[in-house]
Write a protein that holds these residues in place. Structure first.
Motif, short mmCIF file in Angstrom:
data_model
loop_
_atom_site.label_atom_id
_atom_site.label_comp_id
_atom_site.label_asym_id
_atom_site.label_seq_id
_atom_site.Cartn_x
_atom_site.Cartn_y
_atom_site.Cartn_z
N TYR A 262 102.64 99.08 43.17
CA TYR A 262 102.49 99.31 44.60
C TYR A 262 101.19 100.02 44.92
O TYR A 262 100.65 99.90 46.02
N GLN A 263 100.66 100.76 43.92
CA GLN A 263 99.38 101.45 44.10
C GLN A 263 98.20 100.57 43.68
O GLN A 263 97.06 101.01 43.72
N GLY A 264 98.50 99.35 43.23
CA GLY A 264 97.44 98.47 42.77
C GLY A 264 96.99 98.74 41.34
O GLY A 264 95.99 98.17 40.89
N ARG A 265 97.73 99.56 40.61
CA ARG A 265 97.36 99.91 39.23
C ARG A 265 98.05 98.93 38.27
O ARG A 265 98.99 99.27 37.56
N PHE A 266 97.57 97.70 38.26
CA PHE A 266 98.26 96.63 37.55
C PHE A 266 98.20 96.80 36.03
O PHE A 266 99.18 96.53 35.34
N ASP A 267 97.05 97.24 35.51
CA ASP A 267 96.93 97.41 34.06
C ASP A 267 97.90 98.50 33.58
O ASP A 267 98.54 98.35 32.53
N ALA A 268 97.98 99.60 34.33
CA ALA A 268 98.90 100.68 33.96
C ALA A 268 100.34 100.17 33.99
O ALA A 268 101.15 100.49 33.11
N ALA A 269 100.66 99.37 35.01
CA ALA A 269 102.02 98.82 35.12
C ALA A 269 102.31 97.89 33.94
O ALA A 269 103.40 97.96 33.34
N GLU A 270 101.36 97.05 33.60
CA GLU A 270 101.59 96.12 32.49
C GLU A 270 101.79 96.86 31.17
O GLU A 270 102.64 96.48 30.35
N LYS A 271 101.05 97.95 30.96
CA LYS A 271 101.23 98.74 29.74
C LYS A 271 102.65 99.29 29.67
O LYS A 271 103.27 99.34 28.60
N ILE A 272 103.18 99.71 30.82
CA ILE A 272 104.55 100.24 30.84
C ILE A 272 105.54 99.14 30.49
O ILE A 272 106.46 99.35 29.69
N TYR A 273 105.36 97.96 31.08
CA TYR A 273 106.29 96.86 30.79
C TYR A 273 106.21 96.47 29.31
O TYR A 273 107.24 96.21 28.67
N ARG A 274 104.99 96.46 28.75
CA ARG A 274 104.84 96.12 27.33
C ARG A 274 105.49 97.19 26.46
O ARG A 274 106.04 96.88 25.39
N ARG A 275 105.40 98.43 26.89
CA ARG A 275 106.05 99.51 26.13
C ARG A 275 107.56 99.32 26.10
O ARG A 275 108.21 99.50 25.08
N ILE A 276 108.13 98.94 27.24
CA ILE A 276 109.57 98.69 27.29
C ILE A 276 109.93 97.57 26.31
O ILE A 276 110.88 97.69 25.52
N LEU A 277 109.17 96.48 26.36
CA LEU A 277 109.48 95.32 25.52
C LEU A 277 109.26 95.62 24.03
O LEU A 277 109.83 94.93 23.18
N ALA A 278 108.44 96.64 23.74
CA ALA A 278 108.22 96.99 22.34
C ALA A 278 109.50 97.52 21.70
O ALA A 278 109.77 97.25 20.53
N PHE A 279 110.31 98.26 22.47
CA PHE A 279 111.56 98.76 21.87
C PHE A 279 112.80 98.05 22.41
O PHE A 279 113.88 98.22 21.86
N ARG A 280 112.63 97.24 23.47
CA ARG A 280 113.75 96.41 23.94
C ARG A 280 113.24 95.02 24.28
O ARG A 280 113.07 94.67 25.45
N PRO A 281 112.92 94.22 23.26
CA PRO A 281 112.30 92.91 23.50
C PRO A 281 113.17 91.94 24.30
O PRO A 281 112.65 90.98 24.86
N ASP A 282 114.48 92.19 24.36
CA ASP A 282 115.37 91.29 25.09
C ASP A 282 115.66 91.78 26.50
O ASP A 282 116.55 91.25 27.17
N PHE A 283 114.92 92.76 26.99
CA PHE A 283 115.16 93.33 28.32
C PHE A 283 114.56 92.38 29.36
O PHE A 283 113.35 92.38 29.60
N GLU A 284 115.42 91.58 29.98
CA GLU A 284 114.94 90.51 30.86
C GLU A 284 114.19 91.05 32.08
O GLU A 284 113.27 90.41 32.58
N LYS A 285 114.60 92.20 32.59
CA LYS A 285 113.92 92.75 33.76
C LYS A 285 112.45 93.03 33.48
O LYS A 285 111.59 92.81 34.33
N ALA A 286 112.15 93.51 32.27
CA ALA A 286 110.76 93.79 31.91
C ALA A 286 109.98 92.49 31.74
O ALA A 286 108.82 92.38 32.16
N ASN A 287 110.59 91.47 31.14
CA ASN A 287 109.93 90.16 31.03
C ASN A 287 109.63 89.59 32.40
O ASN A 287 108.56 89.04 32.65
N ALA A 288 110.59 89.71 33.33
CA ALA A 288 110.39 89.22 34.69
C ALA A 288 109.29 90.01 35.39
O ALA A 288 108.50 89.46 36.17
N ALA A 289 109.22 91.32 35.12
CA ALA A 289 108.20 92.16 35.74
C ALA A 289 106.81 91.75 35.29
O ALA A 289 105.86 91.73 36.09
#
Length: 571
Positions: A262-289
């Motif tokens: 929402y702040q336009g910080r897309f790279d920071a947001a993507e890093k967070i989503y990738r971090r989630i998927l690193a320990f929960r690779p099957d978390f569909e909400k993060a994949n959708a994000a």
């Protein structure tokens, strides 16, 4: 005289009546305190009820009864199961609860924990369904007509698809046993599902206080409620606090990623989503994000439609494009257009604008950093498969490495980030990393290779003449790549640059530099007190990336960018 005596007597009677009334009221209050409905006072918990607030106990049973009689090890296992359940790992929690209940079948806390974890497991097998029915019946037999019993009926009604009955029974359960926080949290979830957000928020805050802030699920739900009501400031504050307590909570991290977008910080947001998927690779909400990065809109109050950051960026681009065309020498205006392209995730055009600035004014502030940001985030479209040859090359690489010693790398050791201090001896190095994964290349030089689809990695560890660890050389090659240099960073360079940025932080982009003899390199460098890293691609070799990590004290003084080419190509 008689009149004054009568008046005095009446005054005395009145005073005596008031005193007796006060004593009766005080006694009644003490009796109410002793025998009336019991209450508990909650502590000051962030985002909970105000400090000192009271909650009636109701008919909530003492579920802790019998726990102190368990062996100390069993008590520890019970606490671990509770923590697993609160952290969202229902299956693992269920297995521990079930083992405890089988040995100690009359401990209410263990039965209560197992029942609640079974309710949270999405697809129960026949054995688990039978187990759930058995334990629900046993708990309702122990506490008939109680709020706990009604809560269990609510959960059963919801499982059977009757959500309206589940909501009404959850309301009754929360009134009968107000201090049972699982009931309040369940009621909040059902209120949320029925869009009764204000009521759900109140129940969530109560659950936060009753659990003393020890259950991340209450924070998750309250943060989601604030988010969906459009109260973004409160949501941000809550997420920041809750993540300080539960830093690996996937739901809270997901919301943090939304807030970054929402702040336009897309790279920071993507890093967070990738971090989630690193320990929960099957978390569909993060994949959708990740798939919808840059397209999310902050929720607003009422029914108004909020523009997504990409939509807002498009409006800015439409305003700035004609201005830049009219005033091409205005570098701040051109930079603003590049940043608008970045926010709209049109990185190719953003990079074009930043490169134009660099060409016109090489000393323009932070322009190389802007070029790097545009390059890091934009992958070139994946090259088309060139058929059987590509598939065979990839298969051969995979087979060749698989036949060698087994090599395992976690994220932090990728790209040669061995966690061994500079100056260590080979003995110290190979205590941390299995020598069987390496082969000697020459004196004091060891090399390992492994394959992580789609890339082959080769890491070379160099010790100096005194046999002290000094540097690491990295070569990563995609044998199936058939792409050609198109003027932008190819996928392999982009991906590894982003990976190293997550390990070492954002580096400094050098841009493309012509070093003569046909060597044009595009690189990024990282420098700390004791470490120097350079990651580079050679223009015309889109399938290969090279990197060197040095002990900074071992580097000759005064090296320039092109001076690193021999090191990059050494192994």
């Amino acid at each position: 005289m008689a009149t004054s005596t009568v008046v005095a007597r009446k005054a005395a009677y009145l005073f005596l009546t008031l005193c007796v009334g006060a004593l009766i009221a005080f006694g009644a209050f003490r009796l109410y305190e002793e025998f009336g409905p019991a209450k508990i006072s909650v502590e000051a918990i962030p985002f909970g009820l105000p400090a000192g607030s009271s909650v009636q106990r109701g008919d909530a049973p003492d579920l802790d009864a019998g726990v102190v009689k368990l062996p100390v090890q069993t008590q520890a296992e019970l606490r671990r199961a509770v923590e697993l359940a609160r952290g969202g790992n229902a299956q693992a929690a269920y297995e521990i609860f079930d083992a405890i209940v089988l040995v100690y079948p009359d401990v209410p806390m263990a039965m209560w924990g197992e029942v609640n974890t079974l309710f949270e497991i999405p697809d129960l097998d026949d054995l688990q369904r039978e187990r759930l029915a058995l334990l629900v019946g046993k708990l309702q037999g122990l506490f008939p007509n109680s709020g706990l019993s009604v809560y269990l009926d609510s959960r059963k009604a919801y499982l059977s698809g009757n959500s309206s009955s589940a909501l009404e029974m959850a309301r009754i359960a929360s009134e009968k046993a107000p201090v049972l926080y699982e009931t309040r949290l369940w009621y909040a979830k059902l209120l949320f599902a029925n869009s009764r957000l204000a009521q759900a928020s109140a129940e969530c805050r109560t659950a936060v206080s009753l659990s003393a802030g020890s259950d991340p699920r209450a924070y998750e739900l309250l943060a989601q409620l604030y988010h969906d009501q459009g109260v973004i400031d409160s949501c941000t504050a809550l997420v920041e606090y809750a993540l300080s307590q539960y830093p690996a909570d996937a739901e809270l991290l997901l919301l943090q990623g939304f807030l970054m977008e929402y702040q336009g910080r897309f790279d920071a947001a993507e890093k967070i989503y990738r971090r989630i998927l690193a320990f929960r690779p099957d978390f569909e909400k993060a994949n959708a994000a990740v798939a919808s990065l840059g397209e999310k809109s902050p929720p607003g109050p009422g029914t108004g439609v909020a523009l997504s950051p990409r939509d807002r960026a498009q409006v800015a681009c439409e305003i700035l494009e004609p201005l830049v065309e009219k005033y091409p020498e205005n570098m701040p205006l051109r930079e603003a257009l590049g940043l608008a392209y970045m926010k709209g995730r049109d990185f190719e055009r953003a990079r074009t604008q930043f490169r134009e600035i660099a060409a016109r004014d090489p000393d323009y502030p932070d322009i190389q950093q802007r070029i790097q940001e545009a390059s890091v985030t934009k992958p070139v479209p994946v090259a088309k498969n060139n058929g059987l040859a590509d598939d065979l090359n990839r298969a051969v690489d995979s087979l060749r490495v698989a036949m060698g010693p087994a090599t395992k790398h976690d994220f932090t050791t990728m790209l040669g980030h061995y966690l061994v201090r500079y100056g260590a001896t080979p003995g110290e190095f190979f205590k941390s990393y299995a020598v069987g994964n390496f082969r000697p290349v020459k004196t004091n030089v060891w090399q390992e290779s492994f394959y992580v689809d789609p890339y082959k990695h080769t890491y070379t560890v160099v010790f100096d003449s005194l046999n002290h660890f000094r540097e690491v050389h990295v070569s990563v090659f995609d044998s199936s790549s058939g792409s050609h240099h198109l003027g932008v960073a190819p996928e392999i360079f982009t991906r590894l640059l982003k990976q190293n940025s997550r390990i070492s932080g954002i580096g400094n982009s050098t841009g493309e530099t012509d070093c003569g003899d046909g060597n044009v390199i595009d690189a990024a460098v990282w420098e700390t007190q004791d470490n120097f890293e350079i990651l580079a691609r050679f223009v015309g070799k889109p399938a290969e990336v090279r990197m060197v990590r040095f002990d900074k004290e071992a580097l000759p003084a005064g090296l320039k960018l092109c001076d690193y080419i021999p090191y990059l190509n050494e192994y």
